[in-house]
Design a protein around this motif. Structure first.
Motif, PDB file in Angstrom:
ATOM      1  N   HIS A  67       0.829  -1.206   0.000  1.00  0.00           N
ATOM      2  CA  HIS A  67       0.000   0.000   0.000  1.00  0.00           C
ATOM      3  C   HIS A  67       0.864   1.257   0.000  1.00  0.00           C
ATOM      4  CE1 HIS A  67      -3.208   2.802   0.932  1.00  0.00           C
ATOM      5  NE2 HIS A  67      -2.506   3.222   1.971  1.00  0.00           N
ATOM      6  N   LEU A  68       1.901   1.273   0.839  1.00  0.00           N
ATOM      7  CA  LEU A  68       2.761   2.456   0.922  1.00  0.00           C
ATOM      8  C   LEU A  68       3.548   2.681  -0.370  1.00  0.00           C
ATOM      9  CD1 LEU A  68       4.189   2.262   4.559  1.00  0.00           C
ATOM     10  CD2 LEU A  68       2.524   3.878   3.661  1.00  0.00           C
ATOM     11  N   LEU A  69       4.021   1.605  -0.961  1.00  0.00           N
ATOM     12  CA  LEU A  69       4.764   1.722  -2.217  1.00  0.00           C
ATOM     13  C   LEU A  69       3.896   2.333  -3.311  1.00  0.00           C
ATOM     14  CD1 LEU A  69       6.598  -1.720  -2.165  1.00  0.00           C
ATOM     15  CD2 LEU A  69       7.730   0.493  -2.105  1.00  0.00           C
ATOM     16  N   GLN A  70       2.645   1.867  -3.383  1.00  0.00           N
ATOM     17  CA  GLN A  70       1.736   2.358  -4.419  1.00  0.00           C
ATOM     18  C   GLN A  70       1.259   3.780  -4.123  1.00  0.00           C
ATOM     19  OE1 GLN A  70      -1.230  -0.766  -4.371  1.00  0.00           O
ATOM     20  NE2 GLN A  70      -0.091  -2.024  -5.843  1.00  0.00           N
ATOM     21  N   GLU A  71       0.930   4.045  -2.878  1.00  0.00           N
ATOM     22  CA  GLU A  71       0.397   5.350  -2.502  1.00  0.00           C
ATOM     23  C   GLU A  71       1.439   6.455  -2.664  1.00  0.00           C
ATOM     24  OE1 GLU A  71      -2.279   6.941   1.174  1.00  0.00           O
ATOM     25  OE2 GLU A  71      -0.338   6.086   1.725  1.00  0.00           O
ATOM     26  N   ASN A  72       2.684   6.164  -2.317  1.00  0.00           N
ATOM     27  CA  ASN A  72       3.735   7.189  -2.362  1.00  0.00           C
ATOM     28  C   ASN A  72       4.572   7.149  -3.636  1.00  0.00           C
ATOM     29  OD1 ASN A  72       3.758   8.471   0.539  1.00  0.00           O
ATOM     30  ND2 ASN A  72       3.520   6.269   0.860  1.00  0.00           N
ATOM     31  N   ARG A  73       4.294   6.186  -4.486  1.00  0.00           N
ATOM     32  CA  ARG A  73       5.024   6.026  -5.748  1.00  0.00           C
ATOM     33  C   ARG A  73       6.533   5.974  -5.508  1.00  0.00           C
ATOM     34  NH1 ARG A  73       1.778   9.928 -10.065  1.00  0.00           N
ATOM     35  NH2 ARG A  73      -0.254   8.912  -9.838  1.00  0.00           N
ATOM     36  N   ILE A  74       6.912   5.098  -4.591  1.00  0.00           N
ATOM     37  CA  ILE A  74       8.323   4.899  -4.261  1.00  0.00           C
ATOM     38  C   ILE A  74       8.696   3.458  -4.554  1.00  0.00           C
ATOM     39  CG2 ILE A  74       8.465   6.728  -2.540  1.00  0.00           C
ATOM     40  CD1 ILE A  74       7.927   4.653  -0.389  1.00  0.00           C
ATOM     41  N   ARG A  75       9.997   3.180  -4.504  1.00  0.00           N
ATOM     42  CA  ARG A  75      10.466   1.841  -4.859  1.00  0.00           C
ATOM     43  C   ARG A  75      11.127   1.115  -3.698  1.00  0.00           C
ATOM     44  NH1 ARG A  75      14.230   2.406  -9.830  1.00  0.00           N
ATOM     45  NH2 ARG A  75      14.316   0.149  -9.526  1.00  0.00           N
ATOM     46  N   HIS A  76      11.412   1.840  -2.597  1.00  0.00           N
ATOM     47  CA  HIS A  76      12.088   1.213  -1.458  1.00  0.00           C
ATOM     48  C   HIS A  76      11.536   1.740  -0.146  1.00  0.00           C
ATOM     49  CE1 HIS A  76      14.946   0.663  -4.765  1.00  0.00           C
ATOM     50  NE2 HIS A  76      15.332  -0.426  -4.129  1.00  0.00           N
ATOM     51  N   ILE A  77      11.490   0.857   0.851  1.00  0.00           N
ATOM     52  CA  ILE A  77      11.065   1.246   2.195  1.00  0.00           C
ATOM     53  C   ILE A  77      12.090   0.728   3.202  1.00  0.00           C
ATOM     54  CG2 ILE A  77       9.286   1.076   3.974  1.00  0.00           C
ATOM     55  CD1 ILE A  77       7.244   0.551   1.809  1.00  0.00           C
ATOM     56  N   PRO A  78      12.792   1.624   3.898  1.00  0.00           N
ATOM     57  CA  PRO A  78      13.680   1.173   4.975  1.00  0.00           C
ATOM     58  C   PRO A  78      12.853   0.599   6.132  1.00  0.00           C
ATOM     59  CG  PRO A  78      14.256   3.395   4.249  1.00  0.00           C
ATOM     60  CD  PRO A  78      12.906   3.071   3.656  1.00  0.00           C
ATOM     61  N   ILE A  79      13.366  -0.429   6.731  1.00  0.00           N
ATOM     62  CA  ILE A  79      12.728  -1.035   7.893  1.00  0.00           C
ATOM     63  C   ILE A  79      13.538  -0.621   9.122  1.00  0.00           C
ATOM     64  CG2 ILE A  79      11.891  -3.164   8.935  1.00  0.00           C
ATOM     65  CD1 ILE A  79      10.714  -2.447   6.140  1.00  0.00           C
ATOM     66  N   SER A 124      15.718  -7.220   3.024  1.00  0.00           N
ATOM     67  CA  SER A 124      17.146  -7.462   2.838  1.00  0.00           C
ATOM     68  C   SER A 124      17.901  -6.882   4.031  1.00  0.00           C
ATOM     69  CB  SER A 124      17.638  -6.793   1.558  1.00  0.00           C
ATOM     70  OG  SER A 124      16.982  -7.332   0.429  1.00  0.00           O
ATOM     71  N   HIS A 125      18.881  -7.625   4.523  1.00  0.00           N
ATOM     72  CA  HIS A 125      19.686  -7.165   5.658  1.00  0.00           C
ATOM     73  C   HIS A 125      20.977  -7.969   5.693  1.00  0.00           C
ATOM     74  CE1 HIS A 125      18.864 -10.709   8.261  1.00  0.00           C
ATOM     75  NE2 HIS A 125      17.741 -10.746   7.555  1.00  0.00           N
ATOM     76  N   PRO A 126      22.064  -7.446   6.229  1.00  0.00           N
ATOM     77  CA  PRO A 126      22.214  -6.069   6.730  1.00  0.00           C
ATOM     78  C   PRO A 126      22.170  -5.071   5.578  1.00  0.00           C
ATOM     79  CG  PRO A 126      24.332  -7.160   6.652  1.00  0.00           C
ATOM     80  CD  PRO A 126      23.322  -8.208   6.314  1.00  0.00           C
ATOM     81  N   VAL A 127      22.059  -3.783   5.917  1.00  0.00           N
ATOM     82  CA  VAL A 127      21.869  -2.737   4.918  1.00  0.00           C
ATOM     83  C   VAL A 127      23.102  -1.842   4.853  1.00  0.00           C
ATOM     84  CG1 VAL A 127      20.380  -0.850   4.160  1.00  0.00           C
ATOM     85  CG2 VAL A 127      19.400  -2.752   5.468  1.00  0.00           C
ATOM     86  N   ILE A 128      23.576  -1.592   3.644  1.00  0.00           N
ATOM     87  CA  ILE A 128      24.649  -0.600   3.455  1.00  0.00           C
ATOM     88  C   ILE A 128      24.031   0.792   3.533  1.00  0.00           C
ATOM     89  CG2 ILE A 128      26.322   0.364   1.816  1.00  0.00           C
ATOM     90  CD1 ILE A 128      26.811  -2.426   0.776  1.00  0.00           C
ATOM     91  N   THR A 129      24.602   1.631   4.367  1.00  0.00           N
ATOM     92  CA  THR A 129      24.087   2.989   4.547  1.00  0.00           C
ATOM     93  C   THR A 129      25.203   3.995   4.278  1.00  0.00           C
ATOM     94  OG1 THR A 129      24.617   3.035   6.916  1.00  0.00           O
ATOM     95  CG2 THR A 129      22.438   2.207   6.292  1.00  0.00           C
ATOM     96  N   VAL A 130      24.813   5.257   4.139  1.00  0.00           N
ATOM     97  CA  VAL A 130      25.791   6.333   3.943  1.00  0.00           C
ATOM     98  C   VAL A 130      25.547   7.413   4.989  1.00  0.00           C
ATOM     99  CG1 VAL A 130      26.098   5.892   1.495  1.00  0.00           C
ATOM    100  CG2 VAL A 130      24.325   7.491   2.223  1.00  0.00           C
ATOM    101  N   HIS A 131      26.546   8.298   5.141  1.00  0.00           N
ATOM    102  CA  HIS A 131      26.467   9.376   6.115  1.00  0.00           C
ATOM    103  C   HIS A 131      26.115  10.672   5.401  1.00  0.00           C
ATOM    104  CE1 HIS A 131      27.903  12.329   9.124  1.00  0.00           C
ATOM    105  NE2 HIS A 131      27.620  11.377  10.008  1.00  0.00           N
TER     106      HIS A 131
END
Length: 216
Positions: free
Chosen positions: A25-37, A79-86
């Motif tokens: 629902h969130l992906l479709q409503e916000n027209r996004i492709r990724h959701i961080p958990i 997917s985990h672990p997640v590569i993040t940036v600063h």
């Protein structure tokens, strides 16, 4: 340019116990492709993509498909672990992560808390800005020897014409380490005078290379 200058601070997130149906629902409503958990401390513990959710969802083409799967917790497919940036990382540096890892987005984390997200679309728009193609300008490429001081030397030719340079890029010249290509974008729709100046100064133009020089 730093990550904090291009990241999206309004990040759509979910907790690990949210359902696949909620993610869909969130992906479709916000027209996004990724959701961080994230957990209760806003630490990133996983990420789900629209593809992850599609692959986990029952097919609309199959009659009587099992809809109960949509009530499964999102942590079962994240997917985990997640590569993040600063936020203070340089955009040019994280571009390498996008390329090497073939990611479409990277969560931005400070003090172990999610504060934003950068997508490949953000990176592409930043490239447009860095190259100056978002403003009306002319494109000139000059082949020069690879030696100290050559950039200000060539830029002085534009300066004598009082032309505003909107961007400068430096490319390798094929496989020859003795030369490089300086790419200028200048705010003028009539680059012919400075093109002639560059030729008269002895520089070889890679682009435009089909405009004849001044008659002698």
């Amino acid at each position: 340019m730093k990550v904090e200058e291009i990241m999206n601070r309004n990040v759509v997130t979910l907790g690990p116990t949210a359902t696949i149906a909620e993610a869909l629902h969130l992906l479709q409503e916000n027209r996004i492709r990724h959701i961080p958990i994230i957990d209760e401390n806003r630490s990133v513990i996983g990420i789900v993509s629209d593809r992850d959710v599609r692959d986990a969802s029952p097919s609309v083409l199959v009659k009587d498909s099992d809809q109960a799967i949509l009530q499964s917790e999102i942590q079962t497919i994240m997917s985990h672990p997640v590569i993040t940036v600063h936020p203070l990382d340089f955009v040019e540096e994280i571009a390498r992560i996008f390329y090497d890892e073939e990611f479409a987005s990277l969560p931005v984390v400070s003090d172990n808390k999610l504060i934003g997200i950068v997508t490949e679309k953000d990176m592409l728009y930043t490239l447009i800005q860095l190259t100056g193609t978002h403003v009306q300008s002319s494109h000139i490429e000059v082949k020069v020897p690879h030696k100290p001081g050559i950039l200000p030397e060539v830029a002085a030719v534009f300066g004598r014409r009082k032309m505003n340079i909107t961007s400068v890029l430096i490319y390798p010249y094929h496989q020859d380490p003795n030369y490089k290509v300086l790419v200028f974008r200048i705010q003028t729709m009539n680059p012919l005078p400075v093109i002639n100046d560059l030729r008269e100064a002895g520089y070889e133009l890679m682009w435009p290379n089909n405009i004849p020089g001044p008659k002698r």
